[in-house]
Design an enzyme around this catalytic site. Structure first.
Site, PDB file in Angstrom:
ATOM      1  N   LYS A 188       0.847  -1.204   0.000  1.00 32.11           N
ATOM      2  CA  LYS A 188       0.000   0.000   0.000  1.00 32.11           C
ATOM      3  C   LYS A 188       0.880   1.251   0.000  1.00 32.11           C
ATOM      4  O   LYS A 188       2.076   1.174   0.274  1.00 32.11           O
ATOM      5  CB  LYS A 188      -0.883  -0.005   1.249  1.00 32.11           C
ATOM      6  N   CYS A 191      12.477  24.199   2.343  1.00 30.63           N
ATOM      7  CA  CYS A 191      11.508  24.800   1.412  1.00 30.63           C
ATOM      8  C   CYS A 191      10.789  23.692   0.641  1.00 30.63           C
ATOM      9  O   CYS A 191      11.026  22.514   0.856  1.00 30.63           O
ATOM     10  CB  CYS A 191      12.216  25.714   0.431  1.00 30.63           C
ATOM     11  N   MET A 192       9.944  24.090  -0.298  1.00 28.22           N
ATOM     12  CA  MET A 192       9.215  23.091  -1.083  1.00 28.22           C
ATOM     13  C   MET A 192      10.179  22.221  -1.903  1.00 28.22           C
ATOM     14  O   MET A 192       9.968  21.016  -2.028  1.00 28.22           O
ATOM     15  CB  MET A 192       8.206  23.781  -2.009  1.00 28.22           C
TER      16      MET A 192
END
Ligand code: PLP
Length: 390
Positions: free
Chosen positions: A52, A321-322
């Site tokens: 999963k 950060c992203m």
């Protein structure tokens, strides 16, 4: 899932990653080792590989076929959409859906030979008519017991009622009764023993089934008496362990790596990243790592986590950060742009595991791994030769 990957199988991993900013490596030999170690630990029980959540972030499209090739006989996921993705990736063995399905899902499940966990007579009816229509009868289904964790499942008397409905329907057969354990990773097994007793009660009321299954990785390793007919191992296949569980020889499968995108010197008193939450206290050398929270590298690691550069453990400085963060490499000799950074894995004599990352931010290795996002290519290799990617 294969489109984004620049990888060409048969080439060396080192060559493949030369021009990549960031990637995830999967060690297929470690994966095969883990499958074999868990099959030994399972004794006579069948191993159901739990893949999963994109195989716990590893990349199900690569991991599941590799496990099938390593002899794993059954698979389990939580949602039907995950099961269908496994079929598309070439998994031909039985796949059990552990989570909730709707009556509307029955047709597609039957068409793709996906085994559902049923929780209503209505869903049983729909599976039955889909099975007859498709000429696939008898189609197996499982029922989950709510044995005290109070998540998904039915009370033992409800299991018996639903099992009786299944018994009266054509084209469908009750193959399994199962539950999920709340305290498998704790030293005190008293609640596990209670849960097992409720499953026993459900089986007594519903009548015997071919596959009773309750064990996850922790129980498979720690409590042989609860292995029954099948075990559902997830985290152990990936070489990570639940709490309070000894390692029977499992090896880490995943490494998370990047290449430094910039190495630069700044003076004392300079702020770093959003909010300037960290300031240099001396003239410093900083390194830009092109991975961020969009990749599943938690923002909570800001000013707390470490990465390996040049064989040294280097602190993360400033906010993650992203897409980027910075590491302080002032103490590391000879760092330059393009150097390899290890976020999870080994470099020189140092290792950082998913469990180490988890401990830094007060979570568990499961969340660190399952949270790894899709952007990083997954490169599966054997002894440094690329075998598959997604
Ligand atoms: C995730 C899951 C497992 C696997 O648990 P591990 O601790 O990773 O081995 C087994 N059963 C169910 C129902 C699950 O949701």
């Amino acid at each position: 899932m294969t489109a984004k990957s620049p990888a060409k199988t048969g080439t060396s991993l080192a060559n493949t990653t030369k021009a990549l900013n960031a990637w995830i490596e999967l060690d297929l030999d470690a994966l095969a080792n883990n499958a074999s170690v868990l099959r030994d630990a399972a004794g006579n029980a069948t191993v159901m590989a739990v893949v999963k959540a994109n195989a716990y972030g590893h990349g199900a499209a690569v991991v599941a076929p590799a496990l099938q090739a390593a002899g794993i006989e059954r698979f389990a996921v939580v949602f039907m959409s995950e099961a269908i993705a496994l079929r598309r990736a070439g998994v031909t063995r039985p796949i059990l859906v552990l989570g909730h399905s709707f009556p509307e899902n029955a047709k597609e499940a039957v068409a793709n030979d996906i085994t559902l966990t049923i929780d209503t007579a209505n869903l049983a009816k729909e599976v039955s008519s889909a099975a007859i229509q498709a000429g696939k009868a008898p189609v197996p289904v499982h029922i989950k017991v709510d044995s005290g964790m109070h998540r998904f499942g039915l009370a033992p008397n409800e299991v018996a009622t639903l099992a009786a409905s299944v018994g009266e329907l054509p084209g469908i057969v009750l193959e399994g009764i199962w539950t999920h354990l709340a305290n498998a990773d704790q030293q005190d097994d008293s609640f596990t023993i209670q849960q097992n007793a409720l499953v026993e009660e459900a089986v007594q009321l519903a009548g015997p089934v071919p596959i009773r299954h309750i064990a996850n990785t922790a129980t498979t390793i720690r409590r042989p008496e609860f292995r029954y007919d099948a075990v559902r191992t997830g985290i152990g296949l990936y070489g990570a362990l639940p709490h309070h569980t000894p390692n029977p020889g499992l090896q880490r499968v995943l490494s998370m790596k990047a290449r430094l995108a910039r190495v630069f010197d700044v003076g004392s008193g300079e702020g770093v990243s959003y909010g300037l939450t960290w300031r240099t206290e001396r003239p410093s050398r900083l390194a830009l790592v092109p991975i961020g929270y969009a990749d599943g590298y938690h923002r909570a690691l800001s000013n707390r986590g470490h990465v390996l550069i040049g064989g040294y453990r280097c602190p993360i400085v400033g906010l993650v950060c992203m897409d980027h963060f910075l590491a302080d490499v002032t103490a590391v000799p000879g760092v330059s742009i393009g150097d390899e950074v290890v976020l999870i894995g080994e470099q020189g004599n140092e290792t950082i595991t998913a469990g180490d990352v988890a401990a830094t931010i007060d979570t568990i290795n499961y969340e660190v791994l399952a949270g790894l996002n899709q952007r990083l290519p997954r490169l599966a290799h054997s002894q440094g030769v690329l075998e598959a990617s997604c």
